[in-house]
Motif scaffolding. Structure first.
Motif, PDB file in Angstrom:
ATOM      1  N   GLU A 115       3.610   7.253   2.370  1.00 13.77           N
ATOM      2  CA  GLU A 115       3.341   6.288   3.446  1.00 13.77           C
ATOM      3  C   GLU A 115       3.242   4.917   2.800  1.00 13.77           C
ATOM      4  O   GLU A 115       2.294   4.651   2.048  1.00 13.77           O
ATOM      5  N   ILE A 116       4.187   4.048   3.077  1.00 13.74           N
ATOM      6  CA  ILE A 116       4.220   2.721   2.479  1.00 13.74           C
ATOM      7  C   ILE A 116       3.944   1.697   3.570  1.00 13.74           C
ATOM      8  O   ILE A 116       4.552   1.736   4.638  1.00 13.74           O
ATOM      9  N   THR A 117       3.006   0.797   3.288  1.00 13.54           N
ATOM     10  CA  THR A 117       2.686  -0.266   4.240  1.00 13.54           C
ATOM     11  C   THR A 117       2.936  -1.603   3.561  1.00 13.54           C
ATOM     12  O   THR A 117       2.445  -1.855   2.462  1.00 13.54           O
ATOM     13  N   THR A 118       3.701  -2.447   4.240  1.00 17.75           N
ATOM     14  CA  THR A 118       3.968  -3.801   3.774  1.00 17.75           C
ATOM     15  C   THR A 118       3.250  -4.776   4.697  1.00 17.75           C
ATOM     16  O   THR A 118       2.698  -4.386   5.734  1.00 17.75           O
ATOM     17  N   ALA A 175      -6.195  -7.185  -0.541  1.00 21.17           N
ATOM     18  CA  ALA A 175      -7.508  -7.207   0.115  1.00 21.17           C
ATOM     19  C   ALA A 175      -7.682  -6.013   1.050  1.00 21.17           C
ATOM     20  O   ALA A 175      -8.745  -5.380   1.074  1.00 21.17           O
ATOM     21  N   VAL A 176      -6.644  -5.679   1.805  1.00 23.60           N
ATOM     22  CA  VAL A 176      -6.713  -4.508   2.693  1.00 23.60           C
ATOM     23  C   VAL A 176      -6.967  -3.253   1.861  1.00 23.60           C
ATOM     24  O   VAL A 176      -7.840  -2.437   2.177  1.00 23.60           O
ATOM     25  N   GLY A 177      -6.229  -3.109   0.777  1.00 25.20           N
ATOM     26  CA  GLY A 177      -6.423  -1.960  -0.109  1.00 25.20           C
ATOM     27  C   GLY A 177      -7.800  -1.955  -0.750  1.00 25.20           C
ATOM     28  O   GLY A 177      -8.438  -0.905  -0.858  1.00 25.20           O
ATOM     29  N   LEU A 178      -8.257  -3.118  -1.147  1.00 25.72           N
ATOM     30  CA  LEU A 178      -9.590  -3.257  -1.753  1.00 25.72           C
ATOM     31  C   LEU A 178     -10.669  -2.737  -0.813  1.00 25.72           C
ATOM     32  O   LEU A 178     -11.524  -1.944  -1.217  1.00 25.72           O
ATOM     33  N   PHE A 179     -10.630  -3.151   0.428  1.00 25.78           N
ATOM     34  CA  PHE A 179     -11.657  -2.721   1.379  1.00 25.78           C
ATOM     35  C   PHE A 179     -11.527  -1.238   1.706  1.00 25.78           C
ATOM     36  O   PHE A 179     -12.536  -0.575   1.943  1.00 25.78           O
ATOM     37  N   ARG A 180     -10.329  -0.709   1.703  1.00 20.79           N
ATOM     38  CA  ARG A 180     -10.156   0.743   1.912  1.00 20.79           C
ATOM     39  C   ARG A 180     -10.701   1.524   0.719  1.00 20.79           C
ATOM     40  O   ARG A 180     -11.288   2.582   0.875  1.00 20.79           O
ATOM     41  N   GLU A 181     -10.469   1.015  -0.486  1.00 21.39           N
ATOM     42  CA  GLU A 181     -10.886   1.701  -1.705  1.00 21.39           C
ATOM     43  C   GLU A 181     -12.385   1.570  -1.967  1.00 21.39           C
ATOM     44  O   GLU A 181     -13.032   2.534  -2.355  1.00 21.39           O
ATOM     45  N   ALA A 182     -12.923   0.364  -1.774  1.00 20.25           N
ATOM     46  CA  ALA A 182     -14.297   0.079  -2.196  1.00 20.25           C
ATOM     47  C   ALA A 182     -15.278  -0.119  -1.044  1.00 20.25           C
ATOM     48  O   ALA A 182     -16.465  -0.280  -1.274  1.00 20.25           O
ATOM     49  N   GLY A 183     -14.785  -0.139   0.182  1.00 18.09           N
ATOM     50  CA  GLY A 183     -15.666  -0.351   1.325  1.00 18.09           C
ATOM     51  C   GLY A 183     -15.938  -1.822   1.566  1.00 18.09           C
ATOM     52  O   GLY A 183     -15.364  -2.696   0.915  1.00 18.09           O
ATOM     53  N   ASP A 220     -20.305  -7.740  -2.990  1.00 23.64           N
ATOM     54  CA  ASP A 220     -20.677  -9.148  -3.094  1.00 23.64           C
ATOM     55  C   ASP A 220     -19.452  -9.955  -3.537  1.00 23.64           C
ATOM     56  O   ASP A 220     -18.406  -9.394  -3.876  1.00 23.64           O
ATOM     57  N   ALA A 221     -19.584 -11.270  -3.519  1.00 25.91           N
ATOM     58  CA  ALA A 221     -18.443 -12.147  -3.813  1.00 25.91           C
ATOM     59  C   ALA A 221     -17.891 -11.899  -5.212  1.00 25.91           C
ATOM     60  O   ALA A 221     -16.671 -11.903  -5.417  1.00 25.91           O
ATOM     61  N   GLU A 222     -18.759 -11.675  -6.181  1.00 27.99           N
ATOM     62  CA  GLU A 222     -18.311 -11.426  -7.559  1.00 27.99           C
ATOM     63  C   GLU A 222     -17.503 -10.131  -7.656  1.00 27.99           C
ATOM     64  O   GLU A 222     -16.475 -10.082  -8.326  1.00 27.99           O
ATOM     65  N   GLN A 223     -17.949  -9.094  -6.967  1.00 30.39           N
ATOM     66  CA  GLN A 223     -17.212  -7.827  -6.965  1.00 30.39           C
ATOM     67  C   GLN A 223     -15.834  -8.006  -6.333  1.00 30.39           C
ATOM     68  O   GLN A 223     -14.841  -7.482  -6.837  1.00 30.39           O
ATOM     69  N   MET A 224     -15.776  -8.746  -5.234  1.00 33.79           N
ATOM     70  CA  MET A 224     -14.485  -8.972  -4.585  1.00 33.79           C
ATOM     71  C   MET A 224     -13.549  -9.755  -5.500  1.00 33.79           C
ATOM     72  O   MET A 224     -12.368  -9.420  -5.615  1.00 33.79           O
ATOM     73  N   ARG A 225     -14.065 -10.793  -6.162  1.00 30.92           N
ATOM     74  CA  ARG A 225     -13.220 -11.559  -7.084  1.00 30.92           C
ATOM     75  C   ARG A 225     -12.691 -10.666  -8.200  1.00 30.92           C
ATOM     76  O   ARG A 225     -11.516 -10.733  -8.554  1.00 30.92           O
ATOM     77  N   GLU A 226     -13.539  -9.815  -8.750  1.00 28.14           N
ATOM     78  CA  GLU A 226     -13.116  -8.920  -9.824  1.00 28.14           C
ATOM     79  C   GLU A 226     -12.050  -7.943  -9.340  1.00 28.14           C
ATOM     80  O   GLU A 226     -11.043  -7.720 -10.009  1.00 28.14           O
ATOM     81  N   LEU A 227     -12.262  -7.372  -8.158  1.00 26.39           N
ATOM     82  CA  LEU A 227     -11.322  -6.388  -7.628  1.00 26.39           C
ATOM     83  C   LEU A 227     -10.011  -7.016  -7.152  1.00 26.39           C
ATOM     84  O   LEU A 227      -9.032  -6.308  -6.953  1.00 26.39           O
ATOM     85  N   LEU A 258       0.850  -1.186   0.000  1.00 26.09           N
ATOM     86  CA  LEU A 258       0.000   0.000   0.000  1.00 26.09           C
ATOM     87  C   LEU A 258       0.887   1.238   0.000  1.00 26.09           C
ATOM     88  O   LEU A 258       1.820   1.323   0.799  1.00 26.09           O
ATOM     89  N   VAL A 259       0.601   2.150  -0.896  1.00 24.16           N
ATOM     90  CA  VAL A 259       1.286   3.432  -0.946  1.00 24.16           C
ATOM     91  C   VAL A 259       0.212   4.490  -0.760  1.00 24.16           C
ATOM     92  O   VAL A 259      -0.709   4.589  -1.567  1.00 24.16           O
ATOM     93  N   ASP A 260       0.313   5.209   0.359  1.00 25.93           N
ATOM     94  CA  ASP A 260      -0.718   6.177   0.738  1.00 25.93           C
ATOM     95  C   ASP A 260      -2.107   5.532   0.716  1.00 25.93           C
ATOM     96  O   ASP A 260      -3.086   6.126   0.287  1.00 25.93           O
ATOM     97  N   GLY A 261      -2.160   4.273   1.176  1.00 24.67           N
ATOM     98  CA  GLY A 261      -3.417   3.553   1.321  1.00 24.67           C
ATOM     99  C   GLY A 261      -3.940   2.873   0.077  1.00 24.67           C
ATOM    100  O   GLY A 261      -4.951   2.178   0.127  1.00 24.67           O
ATOM    101  N   ARG A 262      -3.272   3.019  -1.054  1.00 21.68           N
ATOM    102  CA  ARG A 262      -3.727   2.428  -2.312  1.00 21.68           C
ATOM    103  C   ARG A 262      -2.789   1.299  -2.735  1.00 21.68           C
ATOM    104  O   ARG A 262      -1.588   1.352  -2.509  1.00 21.68           O
TER     105      ARG A 262
END
Length: 161
Positions: free
Chosen positions: A73-76, A112-120, A124-131, A53-57
């Motif tokens: 801000e870099i998170t590993t 996954a951490v970035g995904l939930f920060r970006e998309a909330g 649904d399961a299909e959206q998570m698989r796509e992201l 993650l760089v600045d949360g993305r």
């Protein structure tokens, strides 16, 4: 010619002297800082094993030049847990067997951490698989990864993150 780059990695300041502007963020993290949790997979930005993650993305660190992230801000994977308490996504991956060999797991978790920060957490399961489609698992542990994502989503929603 030597270049100096200042990075904030897992809330710790680091200054690295580079011979030139070409070292990637991945190589600096692994070889200069000693954070080997971020993996070098394809080294072409196609597998996601190097996700940080760089600045949360989410960023594929194998494609990012370290010098271009001066002051970011870099998170590993090493920076997710708070003391002995795992991040909810880390805990969900462990409890749902969201890994097999484990090589892609740090990148999967960071994505996954970035995904939930970006998309909330209202996906649904299909959206998570796509992201998460930019993160590959050569072992094919996708069933466990999907279960872990669903569990992590619930944990984060309950926590209000």
């Amino acid at each position: 010619m030597s270049l100096s780059v200042s990075l904030k990695i897992n809330n710790q300041p680091h200054t690295v002297d580079l011979e030139d502007a070409r070292p990637t963020l991945l190589d600096v993290l692994r070889e200069r800082i000693g954070l080997t949790g971020t993996k070098k997979g394809c080294d072409r930005g196609q597998c996601g094993a190097c996700t940080v993650l760089v600045d949360g993305r989410r960023v594929n660190s194998c494609l990012a030049l370290a010098i271009s992230h001066e002051g970011a801000e870099i998170t590993t994977i090493e920076g997710l847990a708070e003391g002995d308490e795992l991040h909810p996504v880390q805990a969900a991956f462990i409890e749902n067997d969201g890994f097999q060999c484990g090589y892609c797991t740090p990148g999967q978790i960071m994505s996954a951490v970035g995904l939930f920060r970006e998309a909330g957490t209202d996906l649904d399961a299909e959206q998570m698989r796509e992201l998460m489609s930019g993160n590959l698992c050569r072992c094919g542990a996708y069933a466990g990864i999907s279960e872990a994502l669903g569990d992590a989503q619930k944990r984060l929603a309950e926590k209000g993150s």
